[in-house]
Design a protein around this motif. Structure first.
Motif, PDB file in Angstrom:
ATOM      1  N   ASN A 207       0.855  -1.080  -0.011  1.00 43.69           N
ATOM      2  CA  ASN A 207      -0.078   0.062  -0.057  1.00 43.69           C
ATOM      3  C   ASN A 207       0.812   1.102   0.043  1.00 43.69           C
ATOM      4  OD1 ASN A 207      -2.529  -1.612   0.068  1.00 43.69           O
ATOM      5  ND2 ASN A 207      -1.991  -1.799   2.421  1.00 43.69           N
ATOM      6  N   LEU A 208       2.050   1.200  -0.505  1.00 44.77           N
ATOM      7  CA  LEU A 208       3.055   2.229  -0.509  1.00 44.77           C
ATOM      8  C   LEU A 208       3.498   2.586  -2.030  1.00 44.77           C
ATOM      9  CD1 LEU A 208       4.942   1.475   2.590  1.00 44.77           C
ATOM     10  CD2 LEU A 208       3.718   3.451   2.528  1.00 44.77           C
ATOM     11  N   TRP A 209       3.581   3.827  -2.522  1.00 39.71           N
ATOM     12  CA  TRP A 209       4.400   4.212  -3.484  1.00 39.71           C
ATOM     13  C   TRP A 209       3.544   3.621  -4.812  1.00 39.71           C
ATOM     14  CZ3 TRP A 209       7.746   1.847  -0.062  1.00 39.71           C
ATOM     15  CH2 TRP A 209       8.064   2.607   0.960  1.00 39.71           C
ATOM     16  N   VAL A 210       2.248   3.630  -4.819  1.00 45.65           N
ATOM     17  CA  VAL A 210       1.601   2.778  -5.761  1.00 45.65           C
ATOM     18  C   VAL A 210       1.263   3.503  -7.222  1.00 45.65           C
ATOM     19  CG1 VAL A 210       0.215   1.766  -3.894  1.00 45.65           C
ATOM     20  CG2 VAL A 210      -0.723   3.677  -4.861  1.00 45.65           C
ATOM     21  N   ALA A 211       2.003   4.403  -7.389  1.00 42.06           N
ATOM     22  CA  ALA A 211       2.056   4.944  -8.965  1.00 42.06           C
ATOM     23  C   ALA A 211       3.334   4.906  -9.671  1.00 42.06           C
ATOM     24  CB  ALA A 211       1.525   6.357  -8.994  1.00 42.06           C
ATOM     25  N   PRO A 212       3.585   4.781 -10.745  1.00 43.23           N
ATOM     26  CA  PRO A 212       5.130   4.650 -11.370  1.00 43.23           C
ATOM     27  C   PRO A 212       5.878   5.750 -11.045  1.00 43.23           C
ATOM     28  CG  PRO A 212       3.310   3.697 -12.823  1.00 43.23           C
ATOM     29  CD  PRO A 212       2.732   4.494 -11.708  1.00 43.23           C
ATOM     30  N   ALA A 213       5.561   7.129 -11.062  1.00 40.38           N
ATOM     31  CA  ALA A 213       6.230   8.316 -10.746  1.00 40.38           C
ATOM     32  C   ALA A 213       6.453   8.455  -9.633  1.00 40.38           C
ATOM     33  CB  ALA A 213       5.690   9.570 -11.365  1.00 40.38           C
ATOM     34  N   PHE A 214       5.661   8.143  -8.682  1.00 40.90           N
ATOM     35  CA  PHE A 214       5.794   8.135  -7.141  1.00 40.90           C
ATOM     36  C   PHE A 214       6.750   7.215  -6.580  1.00 40.90           C
ATOM     37  CE2 PHE A 214       3.296   8.100  -2.950  1.00 40.90           C
ATOM     38  CZ  PHE A 214       4.041   9.034  -2.190  1.00 40.90           C
ATOM     39  N   TYR A 215       6.769   5.959  -7.083  1.00 41.46           N
ATOM     40  CA  TYR A 215       7.525   4.969  -6.496  1.00 41.46           C
ATOM     41  C   TYR A 215       9.018   5.313  -7.091  1.00 41.46           C
ATOM     42  CZ  TYR A 215       9.883   0.216  -6.004  1.00 41.46           C
ATOM     43  OH  TYR A 215      10.480  -0.830  -5.717  1.00 41.46           O
ATOM     44  N   LYS A 216       9.095   5.830  -8.280  1.00 42.00           N
ATOM     45  CA  LYS A 216      10.498   6.212  -8.612  1.00 42.00           C
ATOM     46  C   LYS A 216      10.946   7.313  -7.981  1.00 42.00           C
ATOM     47  CE  LYS A 216      12.700   8.263 -12.705  1.00 42.00           C
ATOM     48  NZ  LYS A 216      12.567   8.764 -14.268  1.00 42.00           N
ATOM     49  N   SER A 217      10.055   8.430  -7.468  1.00 48.03           N
ATOM     50  CA  SER A 217      10.585   9.426  -6.673  1.00 48.03           C
ATOM     51  C   SER A 217      11.312   8.809  -5.534  1.00 48.03           C
ATOM     52  CB  SER A 217       9.260  10.570  -6.364  1.00 48.03           C
ATOM     53  OG  SER A 217       9.762  11.200  -5.612  1.00 48.03           O
ATOM     54  N   PHE A 218      10.485   7.770  -4.816  1.00 45.24           N
ATOM     55  CA  PHE A 218      11.035   7.360  -3.610  1.00 45.24           C
ATOM     56  C   PHE A 218      12.328   6.739  -3.751  1.00 45.24           C
ATOM     57  CE2 PHE A 218      11.435   3.397  -1.021  1.00 45.24           C
ATOM     58  CZ  PHE A 218      11.620   3.934   0.390  1.00 45.24           C
ATOM     59  N   VAL A 219      12.789   5.749  -4.676  1.00 44.98           N
ATOM     60  CA  VAL A 219      13.774   5.209  -4.940  1.00 44.98           C
ATOM     61  C   VAL A 219      14.970   6.264  -5.242  1.00 44.98           C
ATOM     62  CG1 VAL A 219      15.204   3.328  -6.169  1.00 44.98           C
ATOM     63  CG2 VAL A 219      12.666   3.129  -5.613  1.00 44.98           C
ATOM     64  N   SER A 220      14.574   7.100  -6.158  1.00 45.75           N
ATOM     65  CA  SER A 220      15.549   8.121  -6.631  1.00 45.75           C
ATOM     66  C   SER A 220      15.731   9.041  -5.552  1.00 45.75           C
ATOM     67  CB  SER A 220      15.079   8.764  -7.749  1.00 45.75           C
ATOM     68  OG  SER A 220      14.740   8.024  -8.929  1.00 45.75           O
ATOM     69  N   TRP A 221      15.190   9.296  -4.570  1.00 43.09           N
ATOM     70  CA  TRP A 221      15.430  10.050  -3.487  1.00 43.09           C
ATOM     71  C   TRP A 221      16.862   9.902  -2.803  1.00 43.09           C
ATOM     72  CZ3 TRP A 221      17.031   9.557   1.805  1.00 43.09           C
ATOM     73  CH2 TRP A 221      16.869  10.863   2.566  1.00 43.09           C
ATOM     74  N   PHE A 222      17.108   8.538  -2.704  1.00 42.66           N
ATOM     75  CA  PHE A 222      18.733   7.995  -2.118  1.00 42.66           C
ATOM     76  C   PHE A 222      19.663   8.603  -3.060  1.00 42.66           C
ATOM     77  CE2 PHE A 222      15.583   5.221  -0.459  1.00 42.66           C
ATOM     78  CZ  PHE A 222      15.707   5.420   0.808  1.00 42.66           C
ATOM     79  N   ASN A 223      19.496   8.711  -4.585  1.00 41.27           N
ATOM     80  CA  ASN A 223      20.490   9.190  -5.352  1.00 41.27           C
ATOM     81  C   ASN A 223      21.956   8.422  -5.138  1.00 41.27           C
ATOM     82  OD1 ASN A 223      21.627  10.549  -7.521  1.00 41.27           O
ATOM     83  ND2 ASN A 223      22.263  12.372  -6.056  1.00 41.27           N
TER      84      ASN A 223
END
Length: 321
Positions: A207-223
């Motif tokens: 139930n977390l990060w349930v849209a493609p762009a949103f999930y990418k944003s979460f993973v990309s945050w760590f850079n």
């Protein structure tokens, strides 16, 4: 009139007749780049487990057995080495990074560190990590989501069109989970750098990060080169076609899980099923993987069919069919 000359009508008739007579050439699968390395998920990596997989044409495995010590993991690696197979990944699975219990948080972080040490001893490249999950409050149905989030903070702003007050608790829990996951993963990065083990983040109906762009944003945050995405092709079908997720995530994708999902007739909800028995457009998925230059491992996360049949279906997918 010269009888060797054909009229326009004769030419048209002859052309039509030739078209009917010619055999129909089947459409070719789209040309794809990269190799999908065939794997299956297992527990302890024993020769008894590996032998039928090797016979069926599998190249390697992903193991769920991450609680072993380094010495045992190295010994199990020897089983794979002797059979010319590879332990490519360790499935750490669920963590509880958003717990309110400090002792439980420290325990789940340390358990994740142990999975990373095991991965190193196995000769694997990564661990599969699901940071946390939320639930127990009103949430939109999969087809109702219209997510808006802040690009800088990664916080949800709204999850449906119109009034979002019904989902205020979900939005707050989501943002708390994002913050907690960031803190925990940041704490794991030094060990990832030391061991050279990728922390591959996965969504599993949490139930977390349930849209493609949103999930990418979460993973990309760590850079960070040691924090990527483990993408499960079947897990996200109810939210959006997997090829959309793949293209959005792009080079963040380092590992794949292969399974299928059959949507209900109205497109709302459904059930998991064997690869190629569901609603996934596999040629489109394979083309998306080619477009992002994916070249790596894909583990079948399924059971109930002979291994040879799973291998056959995998090969069709890998060929873009």
């Amino acid at each position: 009139m010269n009888h060797t000359q054909l009229s326009r009508r004769d030419i048209l008739v002859a052309s039509a007749a030739a078209a009917v007579a010619l055999p129909q050439i089947p459409a070719k699968a789209a040309e794809v780049r990269g190799t999908l390395h065939k794997a299956m998920i297992v527990g302890p990596v024993t020769e008894k487990t590996l032998e039928p997989l090797k016979t069926a044409g599998f190249e390697g495995v992903e193991t769920r057995y991450y609680t072993c010590g380094d010495a045992e993991a190295a010994k199990l690696k020897g089983n794979a080495d002797r059979m010319g197979m590879r332990i490519h990944s360790v499935m750490r699975g669920w963590a509880e990074f958003n717990t309110d219990d400090p002792k439980k948080l420290l325990a789940t972080i340390e358990e994740t560190r142990q999975s990373m040490r095991a991965a190193k001893a196995y000769g694997a490249d990564d661990i599969l990590l699901v940071p946390c999950r939320i639930g127990g409050m009103p949430m939109p149905e999969a087809w109702e989501f219209k997510i808006e989030f802040d690009e800088k903070s990664g916080y949800l702003k709204r999850v449906v069109e119109g009034d979002n007050s019904k989902y205020a608790e979900y939005i707050a829990a989501h943002n708390k989970a994002s913050d907690a996951s960031r803190v925990a993963v940041e704490a794991l990065i030094p060990l990832a750098e030391e061991l050279k083990i990728i922390i591959a983040l996965e969504n599993v109906w949490n139930n977390l990060w349930v849209a493609p762009a949103f999930y990418k944003s979460f993973v990309s945050w760590f850079n960070h080169p040691w924090v990527k995405s483990y993408f499960d092709i079947g897990n996200h079908v109810k939210y959006a076609p997997p090829q959309d997720w793949i293209r959005e995530l792009g080079s963040l994708v380092v590992r794949l899980h292969v399974k299928d999902f059959k949507l209900n007739a109205d497109g709302h909800g459904g059930t998991f099923c064997h690869p190629r028995d569901g609603s996934i457009d596999w040629p489109a998925v394979r083309l998306a993987l080619s477009d992002i230059d994916y070249n790596g491992w894909a583990s079948i996360e399924d059971g109930g069919l002979p291994l040879a049949e799973f291998a056959r279906r995998f090969d069709l997918i890998a060929e873009g069919k």
